[in-house]
Design a protein around this motif. Structure first.
Motif, PDB file in Angstrom:
ATOM      1  N   CYS A  39      21.761 -16.802   3.439  1.00 32.97           N
ATOM      2  CA  CYS A  39      20.916 -16.197   2.399  1.00 32.97           C
ATOM      3  C   CYS A  39      20.104 -17.249   1.663  1.00 32.97           C
ATOM      4  O   CYS A  39      18.902 -17.072   1.431  1.00 32.97           O
ATOM      5  N   MET A  40      20.748 -18.331   1.300  1.00 32.80           N
ATOM      6  CA  MET A  40      20.046 -19.385   0.572  1.00 32.80           C
ATOM      7  C   MET A  40      18.976 -20.043   1.432  1.00 32.80           C
ATOM      8  O   MET A  40      17.874 -20.331   0.960  1.00 32.80           O
ATOM      9  N   ASN A  49      15.986 -17.636   1.747  1.00 33.06           N
ATOM     10  CA  ASN A  49      15.205 -17.584   0.517  1.00 33.06           C
ATOM     11  C   ASN A  49      14.366 -18.856   0.339  1.00 33.06           C
ATOM     12  O   ASN A  49      13.212 -18.796  -0.102  1.00 33.06           O
ATOM     13  N   ILE A  50      14.918 -20.001   0.701  1.00 26.57           N
ATOM     14  CA  ILE A  50      14.165 -21.257   0.604  1.00 26.57           C
ATOM     15  C   ILE A  50      12.971 -21.236   1.560  1.00 26.57           C
ATOM     16  O   ILE A  50      11.863 -21.671   1.216  1.00 26.57           O
ATOM     17  N   LEU A  85      14.523 -15.376  -6.522  1.00 23.72           N
ATOM     18  CA  LEU A  85      15.731 -16.125  -6.126  1.00 23.72           C
ATOM     19  C   LEU A  85      16.880 -15.191  -5.736  1.00 23.72           C
ATOM     20  O   LEU A  85      18.050 -15.480  -5.998  1.00 23.72           O
ATOM     21  N   ILE A 110      19.057 -17.062  -3.121  1.00 22.34           N
ATOM     22  CA  ILE A 110      19.738 -18.259  -3.627  1.00 22.34           C
ATOM     23  C   ILE A 110      20.780 -17.893  -4.677  1.00 22.34           C
ATOM     24  O   ILE A 110      21.935 -18.331  -4.611  1.00 22.34           O
ATOM     25  N   VAL A 111      20.386 -17.079  -5.649  1.00 26.30           N
ATOM     26  CA  VAL A 111      21.299 -16.716  -6.739  1.00 26.30           C
ATOM     27  C   VAL A 111      22.145 -15.497  -6.379  1.00 26.30           C
ATOM     28  O   VAL A 111      23.374 -15.523  -6.470  1.00 26.30           O
ATOM     29  N   GLY A 146      23.691 -15.825  -2.677  1.00 25.56           N
ATOM     30  CA  GLY A 146      24.273 -17.153  -2.498  1.00 25.56           C
ATOM     31  C   GLY A 146      25.266 -17.542  -3.564  1.00 25.56           C
ATOM     32  O   GLY A 146      26.477 -17.473  -3.368  1.00 25.56           O
ATOM     33  N   LEU A 147      24.778 -17.938  -4.737  1.00 22.36           N
ATOM     34  CA  LEU A 147      25.642 -18.513  -5.765  1.00 22.36           C
ATOM     35  C   LEU A 147      26.637 -17.505  -6.335  1.00 22.36           C
ATOM     36  O   LEU A 147      27.807 -17.840  -6.550  1.00 22.36           O
ATOM     37  N   CYS A 172      20.340  -8.847  -4.178  1.00 21.61           N
ATOM     38  CA  CYS A 172      19.650  -9.336  -2.980  1.00 21.61           C
ATOM     39  C   CYS A 172      19.079  -8.174  -2.167  1.00 21.61           C
ATOM     40  O   CYS A 172      17.947  -8.249  -1.666  1.00 21.61           O
TER      41      CYS A 172
END
Length: 226
Positions: A21-22, A25-26, A50, A53-54, A57-58, A99
């Motif tokens: 996922c991160m 997104n990047i 994001l 990423i967020v 991901g996070l 997401c």
């Protein structure tokens, strides 16, 4: 225990999906590997959310930290790891749901590009309600960045899929963690009950020991008198 093994199995799978996922997104920030569009703020507004990423991901990695490295978020009794993993899984559900929503909106709204029809930077497909996805002949309306429609559709679709899988896995962990926490709590109570029963038995034996000894002594004296 099977509940803990299931949680770890889910955690390792989520780790892979969170990394993907991160990365996806990047990549949305660099169409065709070019960085100038990001520096010039000529990207879709949903790319800047994001969500991979967020969200995917996070926030999902909070569950991984809880389950794989045993760092409880809340203080419970012996079942704290399983019960606190439920809270972490709820956070993962929120992140993966975020997401999913942003990815769906990004697909529906379309890319931000230099449109040939207007000769300006706009969202040429925002009024199509996602119908442009089936009309590949219209994708050439975006002149710059090159192949931006294919780039956005591919990456947003990947994020939508990954977010959906993460949502399902986190939902499974909520059920698994809740059942595991309740099971361990019940087992812990049974162990405490057995220990209490054993202690009471010892107290009763100790308290009745003098009377038993006295009765044995009286029986012995009666036999001597006979």
């Amino acid at each position: 225990m099977c509940f803990g093994k299931c949680a770890k199995c889910i955690g390792y799978k989520l780790l892979i999906f969170a990394v993907f996922c991160m990365v996806a997104n990047i990549l949305l920030y660099f169409p065709n590997g070019e960085t100038r569009y990001a520096s010039e703020y000529r990207l879709s507004k949903y790319t800047r959310c994001l969500h991979g990423i967020v969200g995917g991901g996070l926030l999902v990695t909070l569950f991984l930290e809880e389950v794989l490295w045993h760092k409880p978020l809340l203080l419970f009794c012996g079942n704290r790891c399983m019960l606190s993993s439920v809270l972490a899984a709820f956070i993962g559900i929120l992140g993966s749901g975020y997401c999913i929503i942003i990815s769906a909106l990004g697909l529906s709204h379309g890319p931000y590009c230099l449109a040939s029809t207007e000769n300006a930077w706009i969202y040429p497909f925002h009024n199509s309600s996602g119908e442009y996805l089936l009309e590949r002949n219209r994708w050439s309306e975006c002149q710059e960045p090159r192949n931006i429609v294919e780039w956005n559709v591919t990456l947003f679709s990947i994020l939508l899929f990954l977010g959906g899988v993460e949502f399902i896995l986190c939902s499974i962990q909520v059920i698994n963690g809740f059942i595991g926490g309740v099971y361990e709590m019940c087992c812990h109570r049974e162990e405490v009950t057995k220990d209490l029963e054993h202690c009471w038995l010892q107290v009763v034996l100790i308290s009745t020991a003098p009377s038993v000894s006295l009765w044995a002594c009286l029986q012995h004296n009666l036999l001597l008198m006979k």
